[in-house]
Design a protein around this motif. Structure first.
Motif, PDB file in Angstrom:
ATOM      1  N   LEU A   1       0.816  -1.212   0.000  1.00  0.00           N
ATOM      2  CA  LEU A   1       0.000   0.000   0.000  1.00  0.00           C
ATOM      3  C   LEU A   1       0.847   1.259   0.000  1.00  0.00           C
ATOM      4  CD1 LEU A   1      -2.824  -1.015   2.511  1.00  0.00           C
ATOM      5  CD2 LEU A   1      -3.035  -0.733   0.034  1.00  0.00           C
ATOM      6  N   MET A   2       2.057   1.186   0.560  1.00  0.00           N
ATOM      7  CA  MET A   2       2.942   2.343   0.553  1.00  0.00           C
ATOM      8  C   MET A   2       3.832   2.358  -0.685  1.00  0.00           C
ATOM      9  SD  MET A   2       4.065   2.798   4.545  1.00  0.00           S
ATOM     10  CE  MET A   2       4.621   4.461   4.258  1.00  0.00           C
ATOM     11  N   GLY A   3       4.180   1.167  -1.192  1.00  0.00           N
ATOM     12  CA  GLY A   3       5.082   1.091  -2.333  1.00  0.00           C
ATOM     13  C   GLY A   3       4.436   1.494  -3.649  1.00  0.00           C
ATOM     14  N   ILE A   4       3.182   1.073  -3.874  1.00  0.00           N
ATOM     15  CA  ILE A   4       2.502   1.375  -5.142  1.00  0.00           C
ATOM     16  C   ILE A   4       2.350   2.890  -5.362  1.00  0.00           C
ATOM     17  CG2 ILE A   4       0.294   1.182  -6.361  1.00  0.00           C
ATOM     18  CD1 ILE A   4       0.087  -1.656  -5.353  1.00  0.00           C
ATOM     19  N   PRO A   5       1.863   3.668  -4.372  1.00  0.00           N
ATOM     20  CA  PRO A   5       1.795   5.124  -4.587  1.00  0.00           C
ATOM     21  C   PRO A   5       3.172   5.742  -4.854  1.00  0.00           C
ATOM     22  CG  PRO A   5       0.461   4.503  -2.708  1.00  0.00           C
ATOM     23  CD  PRO A   5       1.250   3.296  -3.088  1.00  0.00           C
ATOM     24  N   LEU A   6       4.207   5.225  -4.205  1.00  0.00           N
ATOM     25  CA  LEU A   6       5.550   5.745  -4.439  1.00  0.00           C
ATOM     26  C   LEU A   6       5.991   5.499  -5.880  1.00  0.00           C
ATOM     27  CD1 LEU A   6       7.849   5.123  -1.333  1.00  0.00           C
ATOM     28  CD2 LEU A   6       7.407   7.267  -2.515  1.00  0.00           C
TER      29      LEU A   6
END
Length: 284
Positions: free
Chosen positions: A250-255
């Motif tokens: 969930l944090m990696g995809i937006p990054l």
């Protein structure tokens, strides 16, 4: 004293100032920022029920906005698996001063988030007089976009990453005989980490914008090191998120999406620089 850095001569040049003068100006900018954050913190502490019951503890209840929307989406597409109607965990306070400490900590975090636009505005007021006129023109709107991206990231962390991560961690069991009873400090710490981490990560496009303006970053360079960036993003997501695959994802995809957006921003800066150079060449 705080305004001395903005005083200019008739020809637009700054008054010559000593290093101690700059430190004195910086001190006042920091002091005003700290006062603003403290004011928001006090307001948050004075509204304990709203801050704790509605905001901090919101993702721990099934009537939270995100859970309700997931249930509505699940009902619309006839998929009951999306509906989160049970959070099988309880919160406990195991230390004497834990509830007071968490009240103070959460209020300070809310004060920092709400006071961030003013904090950055004060920092920008200190930095801006040291820029050349063309640099000031090119960075117009910096306070708005930096503040907007930080608040957008904080909202994304609060409404998307936090509830889904909390639901996953709360429902995970290595054995049915083990009950999930979490300490209040652990819950608040996880929530604060996710919200602030997302707020900071969403600043990536602005960081790339300024580095592109300075000529340090180019779109070709970002495309060349895209694979390396993916590894770095996965590493950062693993550090900032709780130790589970869902939170990291969930944090990696937006990054990753922000990195791709940043490449386009770098291209935009490149085109603007080329257009500016062509105009200057035509005038000369």
């Amino acid at each position: 004293m705080a305004q001395r850095s903005e005083e200019v001569t008739a020809r637009g040049e700054e008054h010559e100032m000593t290093f101690l003068d700059h430190l004195e100006i910086l001190r006042w900018h920091i002091l005003r920022s700290a006062i603003a954050i403290v004011v928001f913190t006090i307001l948050a502490m004075a509204n304990k029920e709203i801050v704790f019951h509605d905001i901090i503890l919101g993702p721990s209840r099934t009537d939270f906005f995100t859970y309700r929307k997931l249930c509505e989406i699940g009902a619309a597409i006839n998929s009951s698996g999306l509906c989160i109607d049970k959070l099988d965990f309880t919160l406990q306070s195991r230390e004497l001063a834990s509830q007071f400490t968490m009240h103070l900590t959460s209020s300070a975090v809310i004060g920092l988030i709400l006071g961030f636009p003013y904090l950055f505005w004060e920092i920008w007021r200190f930095i801006k007089p040291g820029l050349y006129p063309n640099e000031q023109k090119n960075s117009r709107g910096a306070v708005f976009f930096v503040s907007f991206l930080f608040l957008l990231g904080a909202l994304f962390g609060y409404f998307i990453v936090s509830p889904l991560s909390i639901n996953f961690l709360a429902s995970y069991q290595v054995d049915p005989s083990i009950a999930n009873e979490f300490d209040l400090a652990s819950y608040v710490g996880t929530l604060v980490t996710l919200v602030l981490s997302c707020g900071i990560m969403f600043e990536l496009p602005m960081i790339v914008f300024f580095l592109s303006r300075a000529g340090i970053v180019t779109p070709e360079l970002m495309k060349l090191y895209r694979r390396h960036a993916i590894v770095v993003i996965a590493f950062v997501a693993a550090i900032l998120s709780p130790p589970d695959v869902l939170s990291m994802t969930l944090m990696g995809i937006p990054l990753l999406l922000l990195y791709e957006v940043s490449i386009h921003i770098s291209w935009m800066v490149r085109r603007q620089d080329i257009a500016r150079l062509n105009r200057e060449a035509s005038v000369s």
